[in-house]
Design a protein around this motif. Sequence first.
Motif, PDB file in Angstrom:
ATOM      1  N   MET A   1     -49.887 -28.791 -15.777  1.00  4.01           N
ATOM      2  CA  MET A   1     -49.955 -27.578 -16.343  1.00  4.01           C
ATOM      3  C   MET A   1     -50.922 -26.674 -15.593  1.00  4.01           C
ATOM      4  SD  MET A   1     -49.762 -26.139 -20.040  1.00  4.01           S
ATOM      5  CE  MET A   1     -50.052 -24.390 -20.342  1.00  4.01           C
ATOM      6  N   CYS A   2     -50.815 -26.053 -14.486  1.00 10.47           N
ATOM      7  CA  CYS A   2     -51.787 -25.357 -13.824  1.00 10.47           C
ATOM      8  C   CYS A   2     -51.107 -23.963 -13.442  1.00 10.47           C
ATOM      9  CB  CYS A   2     -51.921 -26.365 -12.524  1.00 10.47           C
ATOM     10  SG  CYS A   2     -50.855 -26.533 -11.541  1.00 10.47           S
ATOM     11  N   PRO A   3     -51.940 -23.044 -12.986  1.00 10.98           N
ATOM     12  CA  PRO A   3     -51.474 -21.546 -12.372  1.00 10.98           C
ATOM     13  C   PRO A   3     -50.253 -21.613 -11.550  1.00 10.98           C
ATOM     14  CG  PRO A   3     -54.050 -21.700 -12.567  1.00 10.98           C
ATOM     15  CD  PRO A   3     -53.404 -23.051 -12.676  1.00 10.98           C
ATOM     16  N   GLU A   4     -50.488 -22.418 -10.571  1.00 14.72           N
ATOM     17  CA  GLU A   4     -49.175 -22.408  -9.791  1.00 14.72           C
ATOM     18  C   GLU A   4     -47.856 -22.789 -10.292  1.00 14.72           C
ATOM     19  OE1 GLU A   4     -52.282 -24.492  -9.411  1.00 14.72           O
ATOM     20  OE2 GLU A   4     -53.110 -23.036  -8.112  1.00 14.72           O
ATOM     21  N   ASN A   5     -47.888 -23.568 -11.447  1.00 17.25           N
ATOM     22  CA  ASN A   5     -46.628 -23.915 -12.276  1.00 17.25           C
ATOM     23  C   ASN A   5     -46.086 -23.072 -13.266  1.00 17.25           C
ATOM     24  OD1 ASN A   5     -46.719 -26.349 -10.787  1.00 17.25           O
ATOM     25  ND2 ASN A   5     -47.396 -27.570 -12.360  1.00 17.25           N
ATOM     26  N   LEU A   6     -46.812 -21.852 -13.365  1.00 20.16           N
ATOM     27  CA  LEU A   6     -46.516 -20.930 -14.463  1.00 20.16           C
ATOM     28  C   LEU A   6     -46.398 -19.239 -13.821  1.00 20.16           C
ATOM     29  CD1 LEU A   6     -49.262 -21.548 -17.278  1.00 20.16           C
ATOM     30  CD2 LEU A   6     -46.942 -22.234 -17.156  1.00 20.16           C
ATOM     31  N   HIS A   7     -45.176 -18.865 -14.030  1.00 20.73           N
ATOM     32  CA  HIS A   7     -44.729 -17.713 -13.291  1.00 20.73           C
ATOM     33  C   HIS A   7     -44.167 -16.834 -14.495  1.00 20.73           C
ATOM     34  CE1 HIS A   7     -40.523 -19.081 -12.799  1.00 20.73           C
ATOM     35  NE2 HIS A   7     -41.261 -19.960 -12.478  1.00 20.73           N
ATOM     36  N   GLU A   8     -44.315 -15.436 -14.077  1.00 22.39           N
ATOM     37  CA  GLU A   8     -43.394 -14.530 -15.350  1.00 22.39           C
ATOM     38  C   GLU A   8     -42.095 -14.781 -15.127  1.00 22.39           C
ATOM     39  OE1 GLU A   8     -44.690 -10.443 -14.771  1.00 22.39           O
ATOM     40  OE2 GLU A   8     -46.663 -11.099 -14.623  1.00 22.39           O
ATOM     41  N   GLY A   9     -41.377 -14.573 -16.284  1.00 17.53           N
ATOM     42  CA  GLY A   9     -39.955 -14.934 -16.237  1.00 17.53           C
ATOM     43  C   GLY A   9     -39.532 -16.475 -16.197  1.00 17.53           C
ATOM     44  N   MET A  10     -40.443 -17.104 -16.425  1.00 12.94           N
ATOM     45  CA  MET A  10     -39.978 -18.859 -16.536  1.00 12.94           C
ATOM     46  C   MET A  10     -39.692 -18.866 -18.297  1.00 12.94           C
ATOM     47  SD  MET A  10     -42.658 -21.952 -16.394  1.00 12.94           S
ATOM     48  CE  MET A  10     -42.613 -22.357 -14.716  1.00 12.94           C
ATOM     49  N   ARG A  11     -38.488 -19.559 -18.228  1.00 15.55           N
ATOM     50  CA  ARG A  11     -37.901 -19.718 -19.383  1.00 15.55           C
ATOM     51  C   ARG A  11     -38.081 -21.157 -20.088  1.00 15.55           C
ATOM     52  NH1 ARG A  11     -35.654 -16.203 -22.552  1.00 15.55           N
ATOM     53  NH2 ARG A  11     -34.176 -17.767 -23.241  1.00 15.55           N
ATOM     54  N   LEU A  12     -38.657 -21.308 -21.450  1.00 14.11           N
ATOM     55  CA  LEU A  12     -38.936 -22.525 -21.888  1.00 14.11           C
ATOM     56  C   LEU A  12     -38.209 -22.762 -23.072  1.00 14.11           C
ATOM     57  CD1 LEU A  12     -42.989 -22.187 -22.045  1.00 14.11           C
ATOM     58  CD2 LEU A  12     -41.661 -23.148 -20.077  1.00 14.11           C
ATOM     59  N   GLY A  13     -37.485 -24.118 -23.306  1.00 13.99           N
ATOM     60  CA  GLY A  13     -36.672 -24.231 -24.281  1.00 13.99           C
ATOM     61  C   GLY A  13     -35.345 -24.243 -23.875  1.00 13.99           C
ATOM     62  N   PRO A  14     -34.556 -24.376 -24.724  1.00 15.42           N
ATOM     63  CA  PRO A  14     -34.497 -24.162 -26.289  1.00 15.42           C
ATOM     64  C   PRO A  14     -35.095 -25.617 -26.789  1.00 15.42           C
ATOM     65  CG  PRO A  14     -32.090 -24.624 -25.690  1.00 15.42           C
ATOM     66  CD  PRO A  14     -32.791 -24.234 -24.416  1.00 15.42           C
ATOM     67  N   ILE A  15     -35.742 -25.658 -27.844  1.00 21.62           N
ATOM     68  CA  ILE A  15     -36.063 -26.847 -28.580  1.00 21.62           C
ATOM     69  C   ILE A  15     -35.430 -26.636 -29.773  1.00 21.62           C
ATOM     70  CG2 ILE A  15     -38.247 -27.369 -27.300  1.00 21.62           C
ATOM     71  CD1 ILE A  15     -39.589 -26.342 -29.707  1.00 21.62           C
ATOM     72  N   ASN A  16     -35.081 -27.863 -30.506  1.00 20.94           N
ATOM     73  CA  ASN A  16     -34.348 -27.878 -31.914  1.00 20.94           C
ATOM     74  C   ASN A  16     -34.954 -28.943 -32.842  1.00 20.94           C
ATOM     75  OD1 ASN A  16     -31.813 -26.231 -31.456  1.00 20.94           O
ATOM     76  ND2 ASN A  16     -31.977 -27.639 -29.866  1.00 20.94           N
ATOM     77  N   TYR A  17     -35.230 -28.506 -33.998  1.00 20.30           N
ATOM     78  CA  TYR A  17     -35.753 -29.506 -35.007  1.00 20.30           C
ATOM     79  C   TYR A  17     -35.277 -28.847 -36.420  1.00 20.30           C
ATOM     80  CZ  TYR A  17     -38.936 -25.636 -35.682  1.00 20.30           C
ATOM     81  OH  TYR A  17     -39.675 -24.268 -36.016  1.00 20.30           O
ATOM     82  N   VAL A  18     -35.384 -29.917 -37.227  1.00 24.87           N
ATOM     83  CA  VAL A  18     -35.069 -29.614 -38.601  1.00 24.87           C
ATOM     84  C   VAL A  18     -36.180 -29.606 -39.413  1.00 24.87           C
ATOM     85  CG1 VAL A  18     -33.796 -30.316 -40.514  1.00 24.87           C
ATOM     86  CG2 VAL A  18     -32.833 -30.921 -38.471  1.00 24.87           C
ATOM     87  N   VAL A  19     -36.489 -28.640 -40.268  1.00 29.18           N
ATOM     88  CA  VAL A  19     -37.770 -28.460 -40.942  1.00 29.18           C
ATOM     89  C   VAL A  19     -37.574 -29.635 -42.093  1.00 29.18           C
ATOM     90  CG1 VAL A  19     -38.889 -26.941 -42.564  1.00 29.18           C
ATOM     91  CG2 VAL A  19     -37.917 -25.991 -40.589  1.00 29.18           C
ATOM     92  N   THR A  20     -38.392 -30.466 -42.056  1.00 29.62           N
ATOM     93  CA  THR A  20     -38.106 -31.581 -43.119  1.00 29.62           C
ATOM     94  C   THR A  20     -39.055 -31.609 -44.260  1.00 29.62           C
ATOM     95  OG1 THR A  20     -39.932 -33.167 -42.056  1.00 29.62           O
ATOM     96  CG2 THR A  20     -37.903 -33.456 -41.095  1.00 29.62           C
ATOM     97  N   PRO A  21     -38.714 -32.043 -45.236  1.00 29.10           N
ATOM     98  CA  PRO A  21     -39.470 -31.802 -46.604  1.00 29.10           C
ATOM     99  C   PRO A  21     -40.776 -32.548 -46.430  1.00 29.10           C
ATOM    100  CG  PRO A  21     -37.357 -32.991 -47.146  1.00 29.10           C
ATOM    101  CD  PRO A  21     -37.603 -32.864 -45.867  1.00 29.10           C
ATOM    102  N   GLU A  22     -41.103 -33.595 -45.541  1.00 28.40           N
ATOM    103  CA  GLU A  22     -42.451 -34.225 -45.559  1.00 28.40           C
ATOM    104  C   GLU A  22     -43.247 -33.323 -44.830  1.00 28.40           C
ATOM    105  OE1 GLU A  22     -39.033 -37.055 -46.247  1.00 28.40           O
ATOM    106  OE2 GLU A  22     -39.267 -35.713 -44.409  1.00 28.40           O
ATOM    107  N   ARG A  23     -42.867 -32.561 -43.594  1.00 29.31           N
ATOM    108  CA  ARG A  23     -43.609 -31.891 -42.960  1.00 29.31           C
ATOM    109  C   ARG A  23     -43.869 -30.627 -43.774  1.00 29.31           C
ATOM    110  NH1 ARG A  23     -45.117 -33.372 -37.666  1.00 29.31           N
ATOM    111  NH2 ARG A  23     -43.847 -34.816 -36.705  1.00 29.31           N
ATOM    112  N   ALA A  24     -43.153 -30.151 -44.406  1.00 31.96           N
ATOM    113  CA  ALA A  24     -43.294 -28.911 -45.200  1.00 31.96           C
ATOM    114  C   ALA A  24     -44.017 -29.456 -46.411  1.00 31.96           C
ATOM    115  CB  ALA A  24     -42.022 -28.202 -45.937  1.00 31.96           C
ATOM    116  N   ARG A  25     -44.213 -30.295 -46.867  1.00 30.64           N
ATOM    117  CA  ARG A  25     -45.213 -30.854 -48.102  1.00 30.64           C
ATOM    118  C   ARG A  25     -46.576 -31.000 -47.525  1.00 30.64           C
ATOM    119  NH1 ARG A  25     -42.424 -34.672 -49.635  1.00 30.64           N
ATOM    120  NH2 ARG A  25     -40.787 -33.648 -50.721  1.00 30.64           N
TER     121      ARG A  25
END
Length: 141
Positions: A1-25
């Motif tokens: 992760m450096c300035p040369e690797n980041l540019h306007e318009g770069m799309r990140l994702g999608p990422i998917n997850y399920v909200v688990t009871p353990e994490r919420a608790r």
Amino acid sequence: MCPENLHEGMRLGPINYVVTPERARSFSDAVKATNPDFIPTAQNPNAIVPPTMRLQDYALLIATHLKGGKGGVHAKHWCEFHEPMRVGQAVKVEGTITATYRKRGKFYFTLEYESRDAATNQLLIRQAITSVLLNDKGEMQ
């Protein structure tokens, strides 16, 4: 992760997850939530997740797309909460780098991102974070 690797318009994702009871608790315990609406139990299996629990979805987007470096220092963050997120909900997060710039000798980037219900595409949260990128020594670059 450096300035040369980041540019306007770069799309990140999608990422998917399920909200688990353990994490919420765990999160509810950590922030000492006392409202029963935020605490998953047998009587409340689809509890509402405290809104601040998902403020760090940007870290998941960055980590799944960019490797290496030390990350960034949180400079500013804004959020729009549209719908509550619930335990058991499948969530999809996507974002775009909307700005990259240097200021006071440091490299900044802004990531705008949305969390949506993965099944219905209902908008849950819209956010943006501006960070100062750190170099390999953990210093702001």
